[in-house]
Design a protein around this motif. Structure first.
Motif, PDB file in Angstrom:
ATOM      1  N   LYS A 249       0.831  -1.215   0.000  1.00  0.00           N
ATOM      2  CA  LYS A 249       0.000   0.000   0.000  1.00  0.00           C
ATOM      3  C   LYS A 249       0.865   1.263   0.000  1.00  0.00           C
ATOM      4  O   LYS A 249       0.605   2.214  -0.750  1.00  0.00           O
ATOM      5  CB  LYS A 249      -0.917  -0.017   1.228  1.00  0.00           C
ATOM      6  N   ILE A 250       1.908   1.283   0.819  1.00  0.00           N
ATOM      7  CA  ILE A 250       2.793   2.450   0.885  1.00  0.00           C
ATOM      8  C   ILE A 250       3.565   2.620  -0.422  1.00  0.00           C
ATOM      9  O   ILE A 250       3.697   3.738  -0.947  1.00  0.00           O
ATOM     10  CB  ILE A 250       3.758   2.322   2.077  1.00  0.00           C
ATOM     11  N   GLU A 251       4.093   1.528  -0.974  1.00  0.00           N
ATOM     12  CA  GLU A 251       4.807   1.608  -2.252  1.00  0.00           C
ATOM     13  C   GLU A 251       3.906   2.154  -3.354  1.00  0.00           C
ATOM     14  O   GLU A 251       4.328   2.982  -4.167  1.00  0.00           O
ATOM     15  CB  GLU A 251       5.340   0.228  -2.647  1.00  0.00           C
ATOM     16  N   LYS A 252       2.665   1.696  -3.400  1.00  0.00           N
ATOM     17  CA  LYS A 252       1.716   2.159  -4.408  1.00  0.00           C
ATOM     18  C   LYS A 252       1.463   3.659  -4.271  1.00  0.00           C
ATOM     19  O   LYS A 252       1.434   4.401  -5.276  1.00  0.00           O
ATOM     20  CB  LYS A 252       0.406   1.391  -4.274  1.00  0.00           C
ATOM     21  N   MET A 253       1.300   4.150  -3.043  1.00  0.00           N
ATOM     22  CA  MET A 253       1.085   5.581  -2.805  1.00  0.00           C
ATOM     23  C   MET A 253       2.292   6.402  -3.257  1.00  0.00           C
ATOM     24  O   MET A 253       2.142   7.464  -3.878  1.00  0.00           O
ATOM     25  CB  MET A 253       0.809   5.835  -1.323  1.00  0.00           C
ATOM     26  N   LEU A 254       3.478   5.906  -2.974  1.00  0.00           N
ATOM     27  CA  LEU A 254       4.687   6.634  -3.348  1.00  0.00           C
ATOM     28  C   LEU A 254       4.829   6.750  -4.859  1.00  0.00           C
ATOM     29  O   LEU A 254       5.177   7.814  -5.388  1.00  0.00           O
ATOM     30  CB  LEU A 254       5.916   5.934  -2.758  1.00  0.00           C
TER      31      LEU A 254
END
Length: 262
Positions: free
Chosen positions: A120-125
């Protein structure tokens, strides 16, 4: 003569019934109901985050300067990995199930696995700040495997182990092992879920314990080792201790009777 035999029989009976049998002390015994030729998969469900969990999150890139603002001061340099350090530097899941990251702000992680949070964090970045060429690499881990253990163990309290998977044998060993008068046949594991808690029982003297759904612990589990009846009797853990206790009691009673007759 008959009375002497009765006393001796009674004395021996008390000694043997008050001792802790060896079979109650040995872990993972083959009790004839296990098949060593069959290998079964470990029953371990992925842990889903709950409120008050603490996460350790590191964001890396090909050029470290690109992600400095996302890490803030938490991951710069070497961090002393201690319970206190994790508490102050980690990301705590609040009562609403959110964590608050620099720049990215609040992210809901309640009910997610650590791997799902990483994705989820990688996708947001990538969606908001970077292109694929930046080589973003996110690491998300629980800040230590935390559990609590009470009862008949050498060291009670809340423990933290720095590894991803912990089984109940490792957890008990980390607490200094179960004492001689601890009940290995009925160890309680209290597991908390968002909807409440559930209590399980596991027999650690049986080799089939490895197939139990609580053999592998989950973070925030509570372990309770209850005492054996031998501790309640207070006669001793071994034959020598029991004999010493009984002889002391017998001597006390005899002395009292002699004094009363004077």
């Amino acid at each position: 003569m008959r009375k002497s035999r009765i006393y001796i029989f009674f004395l021996l009976s008390v000694i043997f019934t008050s001792c802790v049998p060896t079979k109650d002390l040995i872990y993972l015994q083959d009790k004839g109901n296990s098949n060593n030729e069959v290998v079964t998969a470990a029953k371990q469900k992925p842990y889903r985050l709950q409120t008050n969990d603490i996460l350790s999150i590191t964001i890396k890139a090909i050029d470290p300067k690109l992600v400095e603002m996302f890490n803030g001061t938490v991951n710069q340099g070497m961090v002393n990995i201690t319970a206190e350090g994790n508490y102050f530097n980690g990301y705590t899941v609040d009562d609403h199930g959110n964590i608050r990251l620099p720049i990215l702000g609040e992210i809901n992680v309640l009910g997610y696995t650590a791997e799902e949070v990483r994705i989820k964090i990688e996708k947001m970045l990538y969606e908001q700040f970077f292109k694929t060429e930046a080589g973003i690499f996110v690491v998300v881990k629980l800040a230590g495997f935390r559990y609590s253990i009470i009862g008949e163990v050498a060291s009670t309290g809340t423990k933290i182990i720095y590894q991803d998977r912990v089984n109940i044998i490792e957890a008990i060993a980390n607490a200094g092992d179960i004492t001689v008068v601890g009940d290995r046949k009925d160890v309680k594991v209290i597991r908390t879920y968002p909807q409440g808690s559930e209590t399980f029982s596991i027999d650690l003297t049986d080799s089939n314990a490895v197939n139990s759904e609580v053999f592998y612990l989950q973070p925030n589990d509570n372990i309770y080792v209850k005492p054996l009846k031998q501790k309640t009797w207070g006669t001793g853990k071994t034959g020598v201790e029991s004999l010493t206790t009984i002889l002391t009691l017998f001597s006390l009673v005899t002395t009292s009777l002699i004094l009363l007759q004077l």
